[in-house]
Every structure is written in C-alpha cells, then in structure tokens.
Design a protein around this motif. Structure first.
Motif, PDB file in Angstrom:
ATOM      1  N   HIS B 234      39.107  45.606  48.074  1.00 36.88           N
ATOM      2  CA  HIS B 234      39.484  47.010  47.865  1.00 36.88           C
ATOM      3  C   HIS B 234      38.722  47.674  46.707  1.00 36.88           C
ATOM      4  CE1 HIS B 234      43.521  47.143  50.274  1.00 36.88           C
ATOM      5  NE2 HIS B 234      42.511  46.691  50.960  1.00 36.88           N
ATOM      6  N   LEU B 235      37.513  47.163  46.444  1.00 35.74           N
ATOM      7  CA  LEU B 235      36.667  47.791  45.423  1.00 35.74           C
ATOM      8  C   LEU B 235      36.411  49.255  45.798  1.00 35.74           C
ATOM      9  CD1 LEU B 235      34.794  47.762  42.984  1.00 35.74           C
ATOM     10  CD2 LEU B 235      33.082  46.565  44.345  1.00 35.74           C
ATOM     11  N   VAL B 236      36.161  49.484  47.095  1.00 31.21           N
ATOM     12  CA  VAL B 236      36.050  50.866  47.556  1.00 31.21           C
ATOM     13  C   VAL B 236      37.444  51.330  47.955  1.00 31.21           C
ATOM     14  CG1 VAL B 236      34.973  52.438  49.212  1.00 31.21           C
ATOM     15  CG2 VAL B 236      33.663  50.511  48.283  1.00 31.21           C
ATOM     16  N   GLY B 237      38.180  51.826  46.969  1.00 33.18           N
ATOM     17  CA  GLY B 237      39.554  52.273  47.184  1.00 33.18           C
ATOM     18  C   GLY B 237      39.710  53.712  46.722  1.00 33.18           C
ATOM     19  N   THR B 238      40.931  54.117  46.458  1.00 34.91           N
ATOM     20  CA  THR B 238      41.222  55.511  46.102  1.00 34.91           C
ATOM     21  C   THR B 238      40.378  56.007  44.925  1.00 34.91           C
ATOM     22  OG1 THR B 238      43.474  55.177  46.865  1.00 34.91           O
ATOM     23  CG2 THR B 238      43.083  57.109  45.495  1.00 34.91           C
ATOM     24  N   GLU B 239      40.304  55.180  43.875  1.00 35.11           N
ATOM     25  CA  GLU B 239      39.562  55.610  42.687  1.00 35.11           C
ATOM     26  C   GLU B 239      38.076  55.787  42.987  1.00 35.11           C
ATOM     27  OE1 GLU B 239      40.364  54.435  38.378  1.00 35.11           O
ATOM     28  OE2 GLU B 239      40.968  52.665  39.556  1.00 35.11           O
ATOM     29  N   PHE B 240      37.515  54.763  43.635  1.00 36.91           N
ATOM     30  CA  PHE B 240      36.089  54.799  43.962  1.00 36.91           C
ATOM     31  C   PHE B 240      35.774  56.013  44.845  1.00 36.91           C
ATOM     32  CE2 PHE B 240      32.148  53.830  46.018  1.00 36.91           C
ATOM     33  CZ  PHE B 240      31.458  52.962  45.186  1.00 36.91           C
ATOM     34  N   ARG B 255      32.253  42.667  54.399  1.00 40.31           N
ATOM     35  CA  ARG B 255      33.520  42.171  54.919  1.00 40.31           C
ATOM     36  C   ARG B 255      34.523  43.311  54.839  1.00 40.31           C
ATOM     37  NH1 ARG B 255      31.146  39.060  57.233  1.00 40.31           N
ATOM     38  NH2 ARG B 255      30.962  36.803  56.972  1.00 40.31           N
ATOM     39  N   GLY B 256      35.363  43.435  55.848  1.00 38.20           N
ATOM     40  CA  GLY B 256      36.307  44.537  55.949  1.00 38.20           C
ATOM     41  C   GLY B 256      37.080  44.852  54.675  1.00 38.20           C
ATOM     42  N   PRO B 257      37.740  43.826  54.075  1.00 37.25           N
ATOM     43  CA  PRO B 257      38.661  44.128  52.964  1.00 37.25           C
ATOM     44  C   PRO B 257      38.014  44.654  51.685  1.00 37.25           C
ATOM     45  CG  PRO B 257      39.201  42.027  53.998  1.00 37.25           C
ATOM     46  CD  PRO B 257      37.871  42.439  54.551  1.00 37.25           C
ATOM     47  N   VAL B 258      36.690  44.713  51.599  1.00 31.87           N
ATOM     48  CA  VAL B 258      36.088  45.335  50.414  1.00 31.87           C
ATOM     49  C   VAL B 258      36.424  46.828  50.397  1.00 31.87           C
ATOM     50  CG1 VAL B 258      33.962  45.739  49.118  1.00 31.87           C
ATOM     51  CG2 VAL B 258      34.224  43.616  50.421  1.00 31.87           C
ATOM     52  N   VAL B 259      36.633  47.401  51.580  1.00 34.09           N
ATOM     53  CA  VAL B 259      37.020  48.810  51.671  1.00 34.09           C
ATOM     54  C   VAL B 259      38.519  48.897  51.996  1.00 34.09           C
ATOM     55  CG1 VAL B 259      36.682  50.978  52.924  1.00 34.09           C
ATOM     56  CG2 VAL B 259      34.713  49.526  52.415  1.00 34.09           C
ATOM     57  N   ASP B 260      39.230  49.690  51.235  1.00 33.90           N
ATOM     58  CA  ASP B 260      40.650  49.932  51.473  1.00 33.90           C
ATOM     59  C   ASP B 260      40.759  50.972  52.595  1.00 33.90           C
ATOM     60  OD1 ASP B 260      43.214  50.988  51.452  1.00 33.90           O
ATOM     61  OD2 ASP B 260      43.404  50.936  49.265  1.00 33.90           O
ATOM     62  N   THR B 261      41.170  50.511  53.764  1.00 31.68           N
ATOM     63  CA  THR B 261      41.163  51.386  54.944  1.00 31.68           C
ATOM     64  C   THR B 261      42.043  52.627  54.746  1.00 31.68           C
ATOM     65  OG1 THR B 261      40.945  49.381  56.269  1.00 31.68           O
ATOM     66  CG2 THR B 261      41.396  51.413  57.459  1.00 31.68           C
ATOM     67  N   ASP B 262      43.217  52.437  54.174  1.00 30.34           N
ATOM     68  CA  ASP B 262      44.119  53.584  53.982  1.00 30.34           C
ATOM     69  C   ASP B 262      43.484  54.627  53.057  1.00 30.34           C
ATOM     70  OD1 ASP B 262      46.064  52.514  55.600  1.00 30.34           O
ATOM     71  OD2 ASP B 262      47.073  51.471  53.954  1.00 30.34           O
ATOM     72  N   ALA B 263      42.863  54.136  51.981  1.00 28.37           N
ATOM     73  CA  ALA B 263      42.220  55.060  51.042  1.00 28.37           C
ATOM     74  C   ALA B 263      41.052  55.784  51.714  1.00 28.37           C
ATOM     75  CB  ALA B 263      41.729  54.293  49.815  1.00 28.37           C
TER      76      ALA B 263
END
Lengths: 339, 339
Positions: B234-240, B255-263
C-alpha cells in the motif's frame, strides 16, 4: 481608420488561441459558438466578403464555399493535419493560400502507433474484455495463457514512411526491433526525408522495400502510415493479408480505407494473422455496436484519437490561428500547404 | 546400472522443454498431465523420494511439501520470476537449491509497462469501450475530445529500479521523456546495478529520489516496479495519490498489493489523478464483473499478462528445465535464487 477585416472561425478555440486571435486589433471575428460541428448553412451565410476562414476537418472546402466567400478570400487555415476535406485544386485556382497543422501531432500519433502495436500483440483489448466480463477467476494460469508475439527481434514494415512513420521507428528501436522495411510511392528507392537521422545512423537496418508484397511477407508488424489515394485504397486487402505471417499484426494510424475491413475480418476469423490495432476504419465514425469488426476479439479499435493529447490540440489551435494571422499580416505561415 | 532419479513436474511443458527434460536418460519423470493447475494432494502423494521438483507459481512450497518429499530432495526449480509462493527459509534450512527464471521476462514486462502507460494516458480502455458500446457515432469531433497527456516532456518516477524498470526507461527515452527519478530501498542513493548503461550514459537525467513523497509530487507517470514487502504494501495509497499531479497516471506491473485499490478508486472518482494502468491487483485473479474498479473508465486492468509472450514463456520453460537438470548433473544453474 482602416476597415475591419472579416474572418470566419468555425470552432470554439482553447482560451490561449482565442486570445491570440483577438489580439489582432483590426479583425471582425465571426465565430461559431457551439460544441457541435459548424452548420454548413451558417458557414455559407457568413462566408461572403471574408478575408480568412479558420475551419476544421468537419468543414468541407469546395467550389460552393469559395464562390460564396467571393474574391476577398485570401486564406483558409485548417485546424487539421490532413487536407482530405479540401478541394485543393479549387483553392489553388483562386490563388487562395492554405494553412494546416501537419507536423505538430507527430509525437501524439507515433505514441498511439506504439500503443496499438503493443495492444495487438499482447491482446490488450481481449485482456480488458476478459476482466470486464468477469472471466479472470476462470482463467487458470498456464504457460500459453494470453500469450502473444513481442516487438523484440521483429521486422517492422511501414506503408508510407513520412514523419510519423519515422517517429514510430525512433520509438521502436530500443524495444529490440531487428529490421525496418518501408514502402513509399517510389518502391525500392530510399526515402527522401530523414527527419530524425535514422536513415543516416541506421540504429537497426532500415531499407526500402521493392513492393508491397515484400512488406507483407517479411513483416512481423505492419504499420499503415501512408496517405489515402487511389493507389493506396484497400492496399491492405485479401492479397496483402494472405501473404502476411501467421503471428504478424497490422496497425492503421493513417486513413481507414487503406485497409479493406471485410478482408481484415476474414483474415482474423481464419487466424491468418495474429491481430490488428486500428485508430481509423472505413465509415468512421458511423461504427455502431452491431458492426461485425467489434466481434473480433483480436482487433483493437479506438475512436480516431491519434492526435488527442493536450499538448497537440493546444499546439494545433495556436498554429491554425498563427497561419491565419500570418497571411493577413503578410508574414510567412508556420505551415503552408503547397498547392 | 544406476538407479533412476525421480523428478516431479507439476505442469505440461511446451514440446521443446519436454524434449530437453526427457533427453536426460536416468530420470523417472512423474508429471501432472492436465491443463488445470496441479492438485495439491497429487503433488504431496508423488513428492516422497524425489530428487527434484519443477513447479509453477500456483504450487505452494512450504514445510509440509519439503517434509513430505524427504531428504532426497535436492532442487526446486520454479517456472516463475517471483518466489512469493515459496517459503524460502524452509528451503534454505534443508540445503535445497532453488532455481527460478527472473530475467528472461524483462522485455515482455517492460513492453507491457509502456503499453499500460500509453493506455492510461491516451484513454485506451475508455476508447475501446466507447466504440464497443456504439457511442462513436455520437462523439462529434472537438479539440478536447478524448484528449490526454503524453509521454513527451514528462517526468517518470519509478518505485523500484531493477532490471524491468531500467528496461522500461530504455524504451521511454525516445518518446521524449524529460527526466527519470527512482526510489529504491536506499532513498537518495544511486542504484547499484546499471543493466543497460543508462545510469552511465544519462540519455536523460536519471536520478535517485530521496523519498516516496518526491516521486509522488514530481512524476507525470508513476511506474510501480518494486517487490512486495511490508514496507511496499500500500505504498501507493491515499497519501501518495493525494500528492500526485492531476494529469499524472500510475501503472502497476509489480504486485497488486503495492497499490491500495480503495485509495486508487477514490483518487480516480475525485479526478485527483488522470488514470491508471494495472497488470496486477489485490485479490487477483478473483476479480468478478461486479468489482467496483471495473466501473472506473480511466482505469485499464489486464489479467496479469506481463510475461505472456511466446518467446518469454518458451524461454521460461527451457530455463526451468535447465535449472533442474543443472543440479542433477552437478552443473551451475542458469538462475539460482540466493537464499
């Protein structure tokens, strides 16, 4: 006090271009203020006694328009890369000067060519549809799943080898292309223009083809980048497609009718080629949801977005205003169409 | 006469790789002969007394499997670039050697990264859907129609700067990239490996970023190309996403989980970024047609096809067989995972 010079503008322009146009003090600007393409009757009504007309590819320039405008008309500035909508002989006959914006969209179209090559090879359209239709959970991993060819090691054949084609080659080189062949209106002869030093530097072998048959037979990727004429209409047809390699793809970023849609559908049905990527197609934009090409999962079709980038459209707008003003001011156009 | 050496193979291989495997005379080959992923019970039943196991990313390698195989097991050869499916500590603990195929898919994945960048910028998914749904005839041309940003003049930011990221840079340079920044596990430090001479030659400015915030703020294109770990989840999440430019796109080939899908969905809903291109996503492949990400017209999602080219899959199969045979013959593996 000098009389106002009348110009007719058939479009809303982006603010920067509008500002540039209005910065010319002596203009009487008659402008179409609606998001839809300009109405023909409106144009004919307003054309008389105009000195310049700035128009787009949805406005036909023919004898009727030029006669209606009358002898005051000095310049047509077209917000377009092509001049298919213009009867150039009629324009020339009247000594009217013609401006257009042929070069500014090179990067945008070459980018799109690469996108379509990759989508055709890597089954991009099919992949998106599989996911959208909820098929992904039922796609167990296997070594052959969703595989396609790749650019590395390929021969890329161009039909037409102008600025956009050469800009596409420039982009494809680091993908590991092995060889480039190209067909121009002078088969077997070296291209006259070398826009990016590629012909001089030869980062990969780049050679003229002697015939369209050679392009069809040798290429792993065929890029249609020529203008439309009697001799290029349906150039990619049954014969051409029949000579292509089974794992080859064809991409059209030029004009729809260079590719024979029926022949393409048949080649895809019979799996004689691997796939296709089209930015243009015969009969566009009247492609309805029941068009048979849309059933071809290996054919990617996007709605003529070759030049659709922020930078390009802004540049086209600015350049078409500059072309118009240049003639009124007695200066040189940025891009004048030699008639 | 020497005793036969038992190897378990959890997949059908392509003919060339199968032939190579069978060319080893002293092997007893126990092979899963079904297109679906190998059944776990079948694997556990056949593992005992094997010397080598050739498997894929759908086969979990854990203590249970290794204990079941027993002390004869010398080599695991994985037909995969990643090792997420392997408990490497358990493998190391038993002095079992691990082969994988990490480098052979570089070109295929870098090609796909470019495809996804272009599709995210040029609204490729949206364009296809507009045509498929029959909307093209109702899309009157206007200067802003279907426009997007372009690669020329952009800053490209990489999260992770390994071989695939650098191969992507190599491809992007002739599109007119202005600058590349990258974040590794050592922020601010120069990458240790320079796979294609890009860091040395600097065809454009290529510099390490001091923080993820710098990558988020500066980039017009963010490419996720790092491995998945506690620190990258989730490095690429709401803040990013909140720090990214409004016309920027994000592409995930890692890999999928590096990006927070909801964010990501929220950022797209609120038009805080321009678009996204994903080859991977959290929870894949269980993405059903009602998944909310599929309603995002500016998000392109393809079903994890990064390595899906003929050349790559053939190369992976050959290399995984070579890795297996190398250990049996006392030779060096093509690619051994250092444990």
């Amino acid at each position: 006090m000098p009389e106002k010079i009348k110009v007719v503008v058939t479009r809303q322009l982006i603010p920067e271009a509008q500002k540039l146009l209005e910065s010319e003090p002596n203009l009487e600007i008659i402008q179409w203020h609606n998001e839809n393409p300009c109405d023909r009757n409106w144009l004919l009504t307003n054309a008389p006694n105009s000195t310049g007309i700035l128009l787009t590819l949805s406005d036909k320039v023919d004898t009727e328009l030029l006669e209606t405008a009358g002898p005051t008309l000095k310049v047509i500035s077209s917000f377009s890369v092509g001049t298919d909508h213009i009867e150039t002989s009629a324009v020339k006959h009247r000594n009217i000067r013609l401006g257009y914006t042929p070069t500014i969209l090179t990067d945008a179209v070459a980018d799109l060519a690469v996108m379509l090559i990759l989508m055709a090879q890597r089954r991009g359209g099919e992949g998106i549809r599989n996911v959208l239709d909820g098929r992904w959970p039922q796609m167990p991993w296997s070594p052959a799943l969703m595989t396609g060819p790749q650019i590395g090691g390929s021969v890329v054949g161009f039909l037409g080898f102008g600025r956009i084609a050469q800009a596409t080659v420039k982009r494809l080189v680091p993908f590991g292309v092995e060889k480039v062949v190209y067909l121009t209106s002078r088969p077997g002869e070296r291209a006259r223009e070398d826009y990016f030093g590629l012909l001089r530097d030869q980062p990969v072998s780049i050679e003229p083809a002697g015939s369209w048959e050679e392009v069809a037979r040798e290429s792993d990727i065929v890029v249609v980048a020529c203008s439309l004429s009697e001799s290029t209409k349906h150039l990619v047809g049954t014969e051409f497609l029949g000579m292509m390699k089974k794992e080859a793809v064809v991409v059209n970023i030029a004009r729809g009718p260079v590719v024979d849609t029926d022949a393409l559908m048949k080649a895809l049905d019979e799996e004689r080629i691997f796939g296709a990527g089209l930015d243009v197609i015969e009969g566009e934009p009247n492609i309805t949801a029941d068009h048979p090409i849309l059933r071809q999962k290996r054919c990617v079709l996007v709605p003529h977005i070759g030049s659709a980038t922020f930078n390009t459209r802004m540049g086209m707008a600015m350049e078409s205003v500059r072309n118009l003003l240049a003639v009124l001011r007695g200066e040189e156009m940025v891009n004048e169409c030699v008639l």
